[in-house]
Design an enzyme around this catalytic site. Structure first.
Site: not given
Ligand code: GLN
Length: 540
Positions: A20-21, A24, A197-198, A231, A390, A414, A516, A518
């Protein structure tokens, strides 16, 4: 029957051998990118042969980040690569697991849909797999779908999937299906020669299952030697031109060029009977080049809980690198375990002064949370650019309430269920939920940005849509006190019920988001919060 279900779409199956890794996911994304650049409507699917229904309940340190789709899917991180390469948002259906397939089959059995038959892996489970693939391909009217099978050929759990691919080749016919097998040609230091060979063995394993690969994508450090290629061609029974060297590239976005320089599109076009086989590169080459060449370095500390495996924050890594590349800089990331700052030791925190910016990513649970609160406070007090995501948003609020508003016993419920001042609290609609999988506030939600705020400037708009994954939120009982003390809550969602962005004016850049950010970043199009953060950090 199957060819009708596929509605004219063609399928490329990507399997992996040896170990793996090997990348792919990048081979899959790069192949899809080339086909897209040649003018085809393409998309990708990731098959994960594990029994989990989805990636949502899996430990990020063991499996990498959970990638969230617009439609609230908690998916394998490879979906993120697909989205970044082909700049197309995927639905959760694009991640198929054994758990999902079996759930569908068992549900149908309970509903009596199998009319008294004995339900078996072949044909019922394999039919469910084929139907799931064909449904996406025809629903999205794809010319070509690239399907990546997770794991390594020979794994017991991937067998039903490979069997389904084999059947699809039989049913749809050769011009509609193609197999790419990704393997490795390692070099042993003493000998210095690329070993084949692999690859030979893993092709044998694939053939035993009934699949003859059309193309071999061979991972290697330096370009595959002619000897090794010959080969492999001979033993694997594929033509020379179908053995593609996937040698190390200066950036993953260069891989489509590496593949294309060896004529992979021509080979695919020939096999699948495609008319167009020349990519129209547009600005892709310039974008890829921006990751390979850079003028300066921006140093970012990512202070988080899951740093032992950088893949747990893989989209954060890419979003930072997109933002860096767009201003001609390389972002150098130091992954710092927040537990290191857990006891609030200011001397330890002082190491953060060596960075141009501090980022606190997502996270769950108490361990290491005080360290993130400490880092968020340090960034504020020392005027170091900060981006919170978040958990990093929620804990920046806790830090602000403790250190600026001087509120005592303040925390997220939390982390401290009995805290007197739960400034971050459970979302009311989460109270009666008991299952862990798929029950957070997930997926894309509309966000309204207040005019004349930093957020409005960052986004150049007063309306955005971003993806979420959380159960806790800012508790608006504290809105007045934090606002009075200078924290600006600059965006909201769900008609004002949820706060989405905080910012501190008169700071070089102090910005945190409940969503998020990102997941929306793309090469050449960095997500705006990351873009603004890296730009501010680069000004150091
Ligand atoms: N633990 C936090 C929540 O559930 C933040 C979640 C996160 O950072 N994705 O609200």
């Amino acid at each position: 029957m199957q060819s009708k279900a596929a509605n004219g779409s063609k399928f490329i199956f990507v399997t992996g051998g040896v170990m793996s890794g090997l990348g792919k996911g990048v081979t899959t994304s790069s192949t899809a990118k080339l086909l897209q650049l040649a003018g085809y409507k393409v998309s990708c699917v990731k098959i994960d042969p594990y029994v989990n229904y989805d990636a949502g309940t899996m430990n990020p340190v063991a499996h990498g980040e959970v990638f969230v789709t617009d439609d609230a899917g908690e998916c394998d991180m490879d979906i993120g690569n697909y989205e970044r390469f082909i700049d197309t948002a995927m639905t959760k259906d694009h991640n198929i697991t054994t758990g999902r397939v079996y759930m569908d089959v068992i549900r149908a059995e309970r509903e009596g849909k199998y009319l008294g038959q004995c339900v078996q892996i072949i044909p019922h489970v394999t039919d469910a797999i084929k139907n799931a693939l064909c449904k996406i391909a025809s629903g999205e009217k794809l010319d070509i779908m690239v399907v990546e099978c997770g794991g390594t050929v020979g794994d017991i759990e991937s067998l039903p999937f490979l069997e389904a691919f084999r059947q699809m080749e039989l049913e749809l016919g050769q011009p509609n299906t193609l197999f790419i097998h990704v393997t490795l040609a390692p070099v042993l230091d003493v000998v210095g020669e690329q070993k084949t060979k692999p690859t030979q063995h893993s092709v044998q394993e694939l053939r035993r299952i009934g699949i003859q690969p059309d193309i071999l994508a061979v991972r290697c450090k330096t370009p595959l030697s002619n000897d090794a290629r010959r080969k492999i061609s001979l033993f694997a029974s594929v033509e020379d031109k179908c053995v593609i060297s996937c040698h190390d590239a200066p950036s993953i976005y260069k891989v489509p060029e590496v593949l294309e320089s060896q004529g992979i599109l021509k080979v695919i076009a020939e096999r699948l009977g495609l008319r167009r086989s020349t990519p129209q590169w547009g600005n892709w080459k310039a974008i890829a080049e921006s990751f390979a060449k850079y003028g300066g370095i921006v140093r970012i500390a990512v202070v988080g809980k899951y740093v032992t495996l950088p893949d747990s924050y893989v989209s954060v890594y890419h979003a930072l690198s997109h933002a860096g590349a767009s201003i001609g800089n390389k972002v150098e990331i130091q992954w710092i375990d927040s537990e290191k700052f857990e006891n609030g030791d200011q001397q330890r925190l002082a190491m953060l002064k060596n960075f141009d910016g501090i980022l606190a990513p997502g996270g769950f649970g108490k361990r290491g949370s005080e360290g993130i609160i400490g880092a968020a406070n340090f960034a504020r007090a020392n005027n170091i650019p900060y981006l919170g995501i978040c958990f990093g948003f929620q804990l920046a609020i806790v830090a602000f309430a403790r250190h600026v508003c001087k509120l005592g016993d303040v925390n997220s419920s939390e982390l401290e269920p009995n805290t007197k001042n739960p400034i971050v609290d459970f979302m009311p609609e989460q109270r009666n939920i008991h299952d862990l999988g798929g029950t957070m506030r997930l997926g894309a939600h509309d966000i309204a940005i207040n005019p004349k705020t930093i957020a409005a400037r960052v986004y150049g708009s007063n309306a955005i849509r971003r993806r979420h994954r959380h159960r806790y939120e800012f508790n608006q009982k504290y809105l007045e006190i934090v606002s009075k003390n200078g924290l600006v809550l600059s965006a909201h969602s769900d008609s004002g019920r949820r706060m989405e962005i905080i910012e501190i004016p008169n700071h070089r850049f102090y910005f945190a988001v409940q969503y998020h950010a990102e997941f929306n970043s793309r090469p050449g199009k960095p997500e705006q919060a990351f873009d603004a953060f890296v730009k501010a950090a680069a000004k150091s």
